[in-house]
Design an enzyme around this catalytic site. Structure first.
Site, PDB file in Angstrom:
ATOM      1  N   ASP A   1      96.039   4.606  47.849  1.00 25.92           N
ATOM      2  CA  ASP A   1      95.486   3.805  46.758  1.00 25.92           C
ATOM      3  C   ASP A   1      94.893   2.478  47.227  1.00 25.92           C
ATOM      4  O   ASP A   1      95.086   2.064  48.371  1.00 25.92           O
ATOM      5  CB  ASP A   1      96.560   3.558  45.681  1.00 25.92           C
ATOM      6  CG  ASP A   1      97.937   3.280  46.283  1.00 25.92           C
ATOM      7  OD1 ASP A   1      98.021   2.806  47.423  1.00 25.92           O
ATOM      8  OD2 ASP A   1      98.939   3.551  45.600  1.00 25.92           O
TER       9      ASP A   1
ATOM     10  N   ASN B   1     109.117   2.330  38.219  1.00 25.49           N
ATOM     11  CA  ASN B   1     108.956   3.199  37.048  1.00 25.49           C
ATOM     12  C   ASN B   1     108.706   4.648  37.449  1.00 25.49           C
ATOM     13  O   ASN B   1     108.293   5.463  36.637  1.00 25.49           O
ATOM     14  CB  ASN B   1     107.798   2.684  36.173  1.00 25.49           C
ATOM     15  CG  ASN B   1     106.491   2.614  36.950  1.00 25.49           C
ATOM     16  OD1 ASN B   1     106.425   3.066  38.099  1.00 25.49           O
ATOM     17  ND2 ASN B   1     105.457   2.063  36.338  1.00 25.49           N
TER      18      ASN B   1
ATOM     19  N   HIS C   1     106.480   5.659  39.727  1.00 25.95           N
ATOM     20  CA  HIS C   1     105.128   5.999  40.187  1.00 25.95           C
ATOM     21  C   HIS C   1     105.121   6.379  41.662  1.00 25.95           C
ATOM     22  O   HIS C   1     105.925   5.894  42.450  1.00 25.95           O
ATOM     23  CB  HIS C   1     104.101   4.907  39.851  1.00 25.95           C
ATOM     24  CG  HIS C   1     104.153   3.659  40.670  1.00 25.95           C
ATOM     25  ND1 HIS C   1     103.852   2.420  40.158  1.00 25.95           N
ATOM     26  CD2 HIS C   1     104.454   3.434  41.983  1.00 25.95           C
ATOM     27  CE1 HIS C   1     103.955   1.518  41.111  1.00 25.95           C
ATOM     28  NE2 HIS C   1     104.317   2.100  42.222  1.00 25.95           N
TER      29      HIS C   1
ATOM     30  N   GLU D   1     100.940   6.109  37.363  1.00 25.11           N
ATOM     31  CA  GLU D   1     101.927   5.503  36.476  1.00 25.11           C
ATOM     32  C   GLU D   1     102.451   6.548  35.483  1.00 25.11           C
ATOM     33  O   GLU D   1     101.806   7.581  35.273  1.00 25.11           O
ATOM     34  CB  GLU D   1     101.257   4.354  35.693  1.00 25.11           C
ATOM     35  CG  GLU D   1     100.682   3.240  36.575  1.00 25.11           C
ATOM     36  CD  GLU D   1     101.744   2.302  37.158  1.00 25.11           C
ATOM     37  OE1 GLU D   1     102.846   2.756  37.502  1.00 25.11           O
ATOM     38  OE2 GLU D   1     101.442   1.101  37.283  1.00 25.11           O
TER      39      GLU D   1
HETATM   40  C1  F6R Z   1     101.522   1.953  47.607  1.00 20.90           C
HETATM   41  C2  F6R Z   1     102.052   2.963  46.712  1.00 20.90           C
HETATM   42  C3  F6R Z   1     103.146   2.651  45.742  1.00 20.90           C
HETATM   43  C4  F6R Z   1     104.377   2.051  46.430  1.00 20.90           C
HETATM   44  C5  F6R Z   1     105.437   1.704  45.385  1.00 20.90           C
HETATM   45  C6  F6R Z   1     106.666   1.092  45.998  1.00 20.90           C
HETATM   46  O1  F6R Z   1     100.491   2.484  48.403  1.00 20.90           O
HETATM   47  O2  F6R Z   1     101.562   4.036  46.740  1.00 20.90           O
HETATM   48  O3  F6R Z   1     103.513   3.824  45.079  1.00 20.90           O
HETATM   49  O4  F6R Z   1     104.884   2.971  47.349  1.00 20.90           O
HETATM   50  O5  F6R Z   1     104.897   0.821  44.445  1.00 20.90           O
HETATM   51  O6  F6R Z   1     106.348  -0.164  46.503  1.00 20.90           O
HETATM   52  P1  F6R Z   1     107.414  -0.999  47.354  1.00 20.90           P
HETATM   53  O7  F6R Z   1     107.595  -0.254  48.636  1.00 20.90           O
HETATM   54  O8  F6R Z   1     106.751  -2.322  47.565  1.00 20.90           O
HETATM   55  O9  F6R Z   1     108.662  -1.064  46.544  1.00 20.90           O
END
Ligand code: F6R
Length: 253
Positions: free
Chosen positions: A67, A136, A138, A143
């Site tokens: 992303d 959440n 994701h 989302e």
């Molecule tokens: C980022 C991504 C997100 C993160 C998720 C957890 O490329 O795909 O799904 O893996 O938001 O983020 P952290 O590791 O910062 O808790």
């Protein structure tokens, strides 16, 4: 689904890097799906150390990131392109031309998503996808929703995601409210998936994703149906599943 629990985040990074390195070194060519966020930072550090010690060769790796924020250029300090350069690409022998991330500044996002979808197909799909998990549920920036999205798309970030990621920006107003993300369908098609989670704050979402119903309201729950997924947790993130009935996990000390 294989659930592995290690003692702490540093052991998790070590295990994850060894897991990834084994795949990279075994393959003639590997399409590696990569994630950003705080969770994989130490894994990237360990991968860089393995490269420096001559135990890992990224020359045959093609990477495709999950992303990117809408509105951020590749040069923007907060962009996921910069994150990847700083945390991994600048430290290993990957050919930058083989690293792929959405263009957050594309003029036409529908076209950019179509380009990304074709790119994934053209590269033969993702061999190993590294994932983190949002508070959440994701994965990528998919989302919670009424359905599982199949392909790349623009997503409105949830309030929860905005609040979790805002600390990386000078203020919450500076944080983009939209992102480009691979779809759940594309993530699900990866041949092997490695999901990492650390810390107590992830324990509730890990419990719902692994033990709750498979639902787009918790996008990571789809992984329960994948045939080759490893969930690597530290003790804190695993708190809600330790001792739960009907769940099989291995503790690695
Ligand atoms: C980022 C991504 C997100 C993160 C998720 C957890 O490329 O795909 O799904 O893996 O938001 O983020 P952290 O590791 O910062 O808790």
């Amino acid at each position: 689904m294989e659930i592995l629990i290690v003692d702490n985040p540093s052991k998790l990074a070590n295990y994850a890097a060894t897991f990834i390195a084994a795949r990279v070194n075994q393959a003639e060519r590997l399409v590696l799906g990569l994630a950003t966020g705080s969770t994989p930072v130490n894994t990237y550090r360990e991968l860089s150390a393995l490269y420096r010690s001559g135990k890992l060769d990224f020359s045959k790796v093609v990477s495709i990131n999950l992303d990117e924020y809408v509105g951020l250029s590749a040069e923007d300090k907060q962009s996921y392109r910069q994150f990847m350069n700083e945390n991994l690409f600048n430290h290993v022998n990957i050919n930058l031309a083989n690293t792929h991330i959405f263009n957050g500044k594309a003029e036409d996002f529908a076209q950019e998503c179509a380009r990304y979808d074709s790119l994934i197909v053209e590269k033969g799909g993702i061999d190993l996808q590294l994932l983190g998990i949002g508070m959440n549920g994701h994965i990528g920036f998919n989302e919670p929703d009424d359905y599982f999205s199949m392909t790349s798309h623009v997503v409105d970030l949830s309030t929860e995601t905005i609040l979790s990621n805002a600390p990386y920006f000078e203020s919450v107003d500076q944080m983009p409210k939209q992102a480009l993300t691979m779809g759940i369908g594309q993530i699900f098609k990866a041949k092997t998936i490695l999901l990492l989670a650390t810390g107590e704050s992830k324990s509730a979402v890990i419990t719902s994703a692994l033990l709750g119903p498979v639902t787009p309201r918790c996008p990571a729950s789809i992984l329960q149906l994948h045939q080759d997924v490893t969930i690597l947790l530290d003790c804190e993130a695993a708190r809600g599943i330790l001792g739960a009935k009907g769940v099989y996990y291995k503790e690695i000390h």
